[in-house]
Motif scaffolding. Structure first.
Motif, PDB file in Angstrom:
ATOM      1  N   LYS A  56     -67.965  62.435   3.607  1.00 62.12           N
ATOM      2  CA  LYS A  56     -69.045  63.241   3.032  1.00 62.12           C
ATOM      3  C   LYS A  56     -68.536  64.156   1.924  1.00 62.12           C
ATOM      4  O   LYS A  56     -69.261  65.060   1.481  1.00 62.12           O
ATOM      5  CB  LYS A  56     -69.704  64.069   4.135  1.00 62.12           C
ATOM      6  CG  LYS A  56     -70.428  63.219   5.171  1.00 62.12           C
ATOM      7  CD  LYS A  56     -70.836  64.041   6.391  1.00 62.12           C
ATOM      8  CE  LYS A  56     -71.502  63.163   7.436  1.00 62.12           C
ATOM      9  NZ  LYS A  56     -71.498  63.831   8.758  1.00 62.12           N
ATOM     10  N   GLU A  67     -67.161  55.208   2.760  1.00 65.48           N
ATOM     11  CA  GLU A  67     -68.585  55.251   3.104  1.00 65.48           C
ATOM     12  C   GLU A  67     -68.876  56.332   4.148  1.00 65.48           C
ATOM     13  O   GLU A  67     -69.940  56.926   4.167  1.00 65.48           O
ATOM     14  CB  GLU A  67     -69.041  53.889   3.631  1.00 65.48           C
ATOM     15  CG  GLU A  67     -69.500  52.950   2.535  1.00 65.48           C
ATOM     16  CD  GLU A  67     -70.491  53.604   1.577  1.00 65.48           C
ATOM     17  OE1 GLU A  67     -71.538  54.070   2.063  1.00 65.48           O
ATOM     18  OE2 GLU A  67     -70.210  53.666   0.373  1.00 65.48           O
ATOM     19  N   ARG A  68     -67.910  56.568   5.027  1.00 68.31           N
ATOM     20  CA  ARG A  68     -68.100  57.573   6.075  1.00 68.31           C
ATOM     21  C   ARG A  68     -67.887  58.994   5.534  1.00 68.31           C
ATOM     22  O   ARG A  68     -68.401  59.962   6.084  1.00 68.31           O
ATOM     23  CB  ARG A  68     -67.112  57.277   7.210  1.00 68.31           C
ATOM     24  CG  ARG A  68     -67.398  58.006   8.498  1.00 68.31           C
ATOM     25  CD  ARG A  68     -66.326  57.724   9.541  1.00 68.31           C
ATOM     26  NE  ARG A  68     -66.321  56.369  10.060  1.00 68.31           N
ATOM     27  CZ  ARG A  68     -67.186  55.913  10.976  1.00 68.31           C
ATOM     28  NH1 ARG A  68     -68.095  56.706  11.460  1.00 68.31           N
ATOM     29  NH2 ARG A  68     -67.134  54.668  11.379  1.00 68.31           N
ATOM     30  N   LYS A  80     -74.054  57.061   0.065  1.00 71.14           N
ATOM     31  CA  LYS A  80     -74.830  58.219   0.520  1.00 71.14           C
ATOM     32  C   LYS A  80     -75.021  59.233  -0.608  1.00 71.14           C
ATOM     33  O   LYS A  80     -75.848  60.123  -0.488  1.00 71.14           O
ATOM     34  CB  LYS A  80     -74.097  58.921   1.656  1.00 71.14           C
ATOM     35  CG  LYS A  80     -74.155  58.215   2.988  1.00 71.14           C
ATOM     36  CD  LYS A  80     -73.746  59.198   4.086  1.00 71.14           C
ATOM     37  CE  LYS A  80     -73.486  58.477   5.370  1.00 71.14           C
ATOM     38  NZ  LYS A  80     -72.105  58.662   5.839  1.00 71.14           N
ATOM     39  N   ASP A 120     -62.078  55.987   4.827  1.00 70.09           N
ATOM     40  CA  ASP A 120     -63.334  55.223   4.893  1.00 70.09           C
ATOM     41  C   ASP A 120     -64.325  55.908   3.956  1.00 70.09           C
ATOM     42  O   ASP A 120     -64.971  56.906   4.311  1.00 70.09           O
ATOM     43  CB  ASP A 120     -63.838  55.238   6.334  1.00 70.09           C
ATOM     44  CG  ASP A 120     -65.121  54.434   6.511  1.00 70.09           C
ATOM     45  OD1 ASP A 120     -65.811  54.180   5.499  1.00 70.09           O
ATOM     46  OD2 ASP A 120     -65.427  54.072   7.655  1.00 70.09           O
ATOM     47  N   ASP A 153     -65.119  63.960  10.023  1.00 73.90           N
ATOM     48  CA  ASP A 153     -65.845  62.708  10.167  1.00 73.90           C
ATOM     49  C   ASP A 153     -64.974  61.540  10.582  1.00 73.90           C
ATOM     50  O   ASP A 153     -65.449  60.404  10.611  1.00 73.90           O
ATOM     51  CB  ASP A 153     -66.607  62.422   8.870  1.00 73.90           C
ATOM     52  CG  ASP A 153     -67.736  63.425   8.693  1.00 73.90           C
ATOM     53  OD1 ASP A 153     -68.732  63.323   9.426  1.00 73.90           O
ATOM     54  OD2 ASP A 153     -67.581  64.356   7.881  1.00 73.90           O
ATOM     55  N   GLY A 154     -63.727  61.828  10.905  1.00 73.40           N
ATOM     56  CA  GLY A 154     -62.861  60.753  11.404  1.00 73.40           C
ATOM     57  C   GLY A 154     -62.745  59.612  10.412  1.00 73.40           C
ATOM     58  O   GLY A 154     -62.777  58.442  10.807  1.00 73.40           O
TER      59      GLY A 154
END
Lengths: 95, 184, 269, 355
Positions: free
Chosen positions: A14, A11-12, A37, A9, A63-64
């Protein structure tokens, strides 16, 4: 050897890179582009389809972000890659 | 009509229960009552006292500067409360323990040997009943039968076997105070 | 929870999902810094809630520190305690919800400094709660001050010359300490510095929740964790520091495992 | 139900039980310990929750947890313990969960002593910990009121989802008076919809006082202020005696009000025009009613068992037109009716000279 793939993912993610050293096959890299982000998300770069679906990347991901798929053994000879991709795209679109 | 009573002695003399008994008797006879103890480090083995107010009207201040009646069970209580009794008031002194010095002329004082009376008619622990009995003989705050009934009704279940002894000591204190008041 | 994908017109599935985001986590992005293992700990707890199928019975008591927003991340009933008081608040929640699963999620400042009285007494009472204790040897949220668990010599923004035992005392070993209390049925320390240890940590978290499900008593899992931002390291360097500096000082192990928990996943062999 | 001779502390406890208190968390402190002791026996007998916490800090946070779970819960303490609980009060206020606190006040500051005092007026009425908030504060003056106001406290806490204090001085906690207890209420079968009970077949619930955004926290504060305004409109309680024609009105609460009442009655018998105004809710303070009384009278005399805490609220109400005098005893001393009479007479004489 089992084979598989991961979906990150973006967007999730980092871009912490904990998944990179965790990957025994070294098939994870950071993308050149940024997510919204501003992080460079991790991505699967696996031209030889060497991902085994071992899930160690997902185990360490704080962050899974990572979903892991493992290919199931097929009775008939393995399908051409392009066909599987098309099929998956179709199934995901339907879903 | 409001009567304030201070009962004072040391822990174990039944000072607090004696006061509660009067409060129960007052309540059961339709009076307004308050009972308030002194509480604090001194209640743990030192002096103990409580103030009981029995009134025909709702009770305001739960403490008083000058009680109508004081029951003093030991010497420090005598020293502290004998001077405070309201002029015309009543002081009941446990002469088994207290040496009376400089008796006041403006109050009525009754001395009874509460320890001996209690030991004779019940057990020495019941001296609070002797003191209360003496008070009831000399002040009309409550009839003695009201206190007897309160003993019947409010003595804790665990102490019920001591009921008769308490009643006997109450009567003994009452009689002793009546005798003391009789002209010599 | 295997999900299989079928190829159209074929009976046989092509692949199956072997790892996915646990459903007990909310579908939100966390505020944690990149590489912070708080996220890992969250995921492990959520996976255990999924596996034990207790999400709908679980109540979280969040604490103060970096994990202050954990109530936004777990898809369970939750409340937010004052700093250090999570075990007391959890006691209140559990006592009036004795059939529910109550857990606190606390950092080292919260649990081992301001909240020592509450954690010790919750353990002493054998309060039937589960405590997830994340020890990264620093105050993260306030910007990297010395924690009760900071190592000797560790430089922080409030121990700029390194932690000095004469000045600041010695770091505190909570898993060992809590194991001493009779009400504790499970007290272990695990680390999150690599995949193997993460998997061990998950087993321990599962056992800790099982201890509560079986009404045995107080259970706590101390997780050695990283703080790349305040340690001034990359996330991977930080994990190396966990392995090379924290683990030697805070030995991993089982400090108390009630005999009724023996033989479970995560219990010693 | 007939009257029983009840100790104030026991009356608080038993009233709470009968009002449906399902959980009690506390820590021993004189002069309220009989309350905790009564709870330790009765709550267990009734299969409800009793826990002696490791500290007041823990106790109030246990209360917070149980309150967040939607049960009627309370704690009790005395002045130094109340100081310790301020942290928890603030969180409870911010989270808008109902809780009842009994405070049997003692002399301060510091460890002070264990004698009766009204030293907590400021710390219970002005705010709950930090932030802009007022708990509802009820002040009984006798044992019957201790019972009635404790029951009311639970109802108000539930109605407004707020903290409610019942504050008494040590004298009311320790005193015995005839009083009647209410019948035992049935406990509710269901918890409120916001309570923490596990997110079974519903969206998850969150009980929280943390709002990182400025807008969110200001919005919460607006909500709290609206709630407080409603409480100020609807929950003011007070009692007056002889105020209609009084030249001097004594203003006092709790035990100080009983002493003032005795003084007023004695002075009335002497033909002096004095009255008594007794706030029952210390917050909301009965401002309008006192203002009316203050306009009619020539002076107010505030009697407190502290250095003058309610005094400031009275002064705000009286403004500059009505003089406000003060008689306070501190350190656990209960003022005597004679002192109050003396002060009142002196004030009446001053007024006569001034005229």
């Amino acid at each position: 050897m089992a084979t598989g793939r991961i979906v990150i993912d973006a967007e999730r993610c980092k871009g912490c890179e904990l998944c990179r050293p965790a990957c025994p096959q070294s098939v994870i890299q950071l993308a050149e582009s940024l997510n919204t982000k501003g992080y460079r998300p991790a991505m699967l770069v696996d031209p030889l389809h060497s991902c085994t679906g071992c899930a160690l990347c997902a185990v360490v991901c704080p962050d899974g972000c990572i979903t892991v798929y493992r290919d199931l053994p097929q009775k008939q000879t393995s399908l051409p890659k392009y066909e599987m991709k098309e099929t998956l795209a179709h199934v995901e679109a339907v879903a | 009509m409001e009567t304030s009573i201070i009962i004072s002695g040391f822990g174990g003399q039944g000072v607090l229960f004696g006061g509660q008994l009067l409060a129960y008797a007052g309540m059961d006879n339709g009076r307004f009552v308050t009972w308030i103890p002194s509480y604090g480090p001194e209640m743990r083995g030192g002096t103990a006292n409580c103030t009981v107010i029995i009134s025909h009207d709702p009770v305001g201040a739960p403490i008083v500067a000058q009680p109508d009646i004081a029951l003093v069970f030991n010497q420090p209580s005598y020293a502290k409360y004998a001077p405070l009794v309201k002029p015309g008031g009543l002081l009941i002194v446990n002469s088994s323990i207290v040496q009376v010095a400089d008796p006041r002329a403006d109050i009525e004082m009754v001395t009874i040997p509460a320890n001996e009376l209690a030991a004779e008619f019940g057990t020495v622990k019941m001296l609070n009943m002797a003191m209360i009995g003496a008070m009831l003989a000399r002040h009309l705050v409550l009839p003695v039968t009201a206190v007897e009934q309160a003993l019947h009704d409010h003595l804790p279940e665990s102490k019920k076997k001591l009921l008769q002894g308490n009643l006997d000591v109450l009567q003994a204190g009452f009689r002793a105070a009546v005798r003391e008041a009789a002209p010599v | 929870m295997d999900t299989v994908v079928f190829k159209q017109n074929h009976v046989q599935p092509l692949e199956k999902i072997t790892y996915e985001r646990p459903s007990s986590l909310c579908d939100v992005h966390t505020h944690y810094c990149p590489g912070c293992t708080h996220g890992t700990a969250h995921r492990l707890v959520a996976e255990v809630l999924d596996e034990l199928d207790i999400r709908e019975d679980t109540i979280l008591v969040s604490s103060v520190g970096c994990s202050v927003f954990s109530y936004n991340y777990f898809d369970v009933d939750a409340c937010e305690a004052a700093h250090g008081r999570a075990p007391a608040m959890a006691t209140g929640v559990k006592r009036v919800n004795p059939g529910k699963i109550v857990f606190t999620y606390q950092g080292d400042g919260d649990l081992a400094s301001i909240g020592t009285a509450e954690i010790i007494h919750a353990a002493a009472r054998g309060e039937k709660i589960t405590v997830i204790f994340v020890n990264n040897a620093i105050y993260g949220m306030t910007g990297g001050q010395m924690a009760p668990t900071s190592l000797l010599g560790q430089k922080t923004t409030s121990s700029p010359f390194g932690r000095d035992a004469q000045l600041a005392g010695m770091p505190i070993h909570m898993a060992e300490l809590l194991a001493q209390l009779p009400g504790t049925v499970y007290s272990v320390r695990r680390s999150l510095h690599d995949a193997r240890h993460v998997l061990q940590a998950k087993k321990a978290i599962r056992t800790a929740f099982e201890a509560q499900i079986d009404n045995l008593g107080f259970s706590v899992v101390e997780l050695l964790s990283s703080c790349p931002t305040n340690w001034g390291m990359t996330p991977n360097e930080a994990l190396t520091w966990v392995e090379e500096a924290l683990v030697p000082f805070y030995p991993l192990g089982d400090y108390k495992v009630d005999e009724r928990l023996q033989g479970r996943k995560g219990a010693p062999k | 139900m007939s009257k029983q001779l009840l100790k104030g502390n026991v009356a608080f406890a038993e009233a709470a039980i009968r009002a449906g208190c399902e959980a009690y968390f506390g820590y021993p402190i004189t002069p309220q310990t009989e309350l905790l002791e009564h709870m330790s026996r009765r709550m267990i007998e009734l299969n409800r929750v009793f826990l002696q916490a490791e500290s007041e800090v823990a106790a109030i946070n246990m209360v917070y947890g149980a309150a967040a779970s939607g049960v009627r819960v309370m704690t009790s303490s005395s002045s130094p313990g109340i100081s310790l609980m301020q942290e928890g009060f603030s969180y409870i206020a911010g989270s808008q969960v109902p809780a009842v606190i009994i405070d049997v006040m003692r002399g301060g500051p510091g460890l002070g002593n264990i004698q009766p005092s009204q030293s907590d007026y400021n710390q219970v009425t002005k705010t709950a910990g930090h932030g802009d908030f007022h708990p509802i504060v009820l002040a009984p003056a006798n044992v019957q009121e201790a019972i009635d106001l404790t029951v009311l406290a639970f109802d108000l806490a539930d109605k407004y989802l707020t903290l409610v204090f019942v504050v008494a001085d040590g004298a009311i906690g320790q005193m015995m008076e005839p009083a009647e207890l209410p019948p035992m209420r049935e406990l509710p079968f269901e918890r409120p919809s916001w309570a923490l009970t596990g997110a079974f077949n519903r969206e998850r619930n969150l009980v929280n006082s943390l709002y990182m955004g400025v807008e969110g926290l200001e919005e919460l504060n607006f909500k709290l202020q609206a709630k407080l305004a409603q409480i100020q409109r609807e929950e003011v309680r007070y009692e007056t005696q002889f105020v209609e024609d009084a030249e001097v009105v004594l203003v006092a609460f709790g035990t100080a009000a009983r002493v003032a009442q005795t003084a007023v009655q004695r002075l009335r018998r002497q033909g002096l025009k004095v009255g008594l105004f007794r706030p029952i809710t210390l917050w909301p303070f009965p401002e309008d009613a006192l203002a009316e009384v203050s306009e009619r009278s020539k002076a107010l005399l505030v009697v407190e068992m502290n250095a003058g805490q309610m005094l400031h609220d009275v002064r705000l109400v009286a403004g500059i037109h009505t003089p406000v005098k003060f008689l306070g005893r501190m350190g656990g001393r209960i003022p005597l009716p004679e002192e109050v009479e003396h002060e009142t007479v002196a004030l009446l004489e001053q007024l006569a000279v001034a005229v």
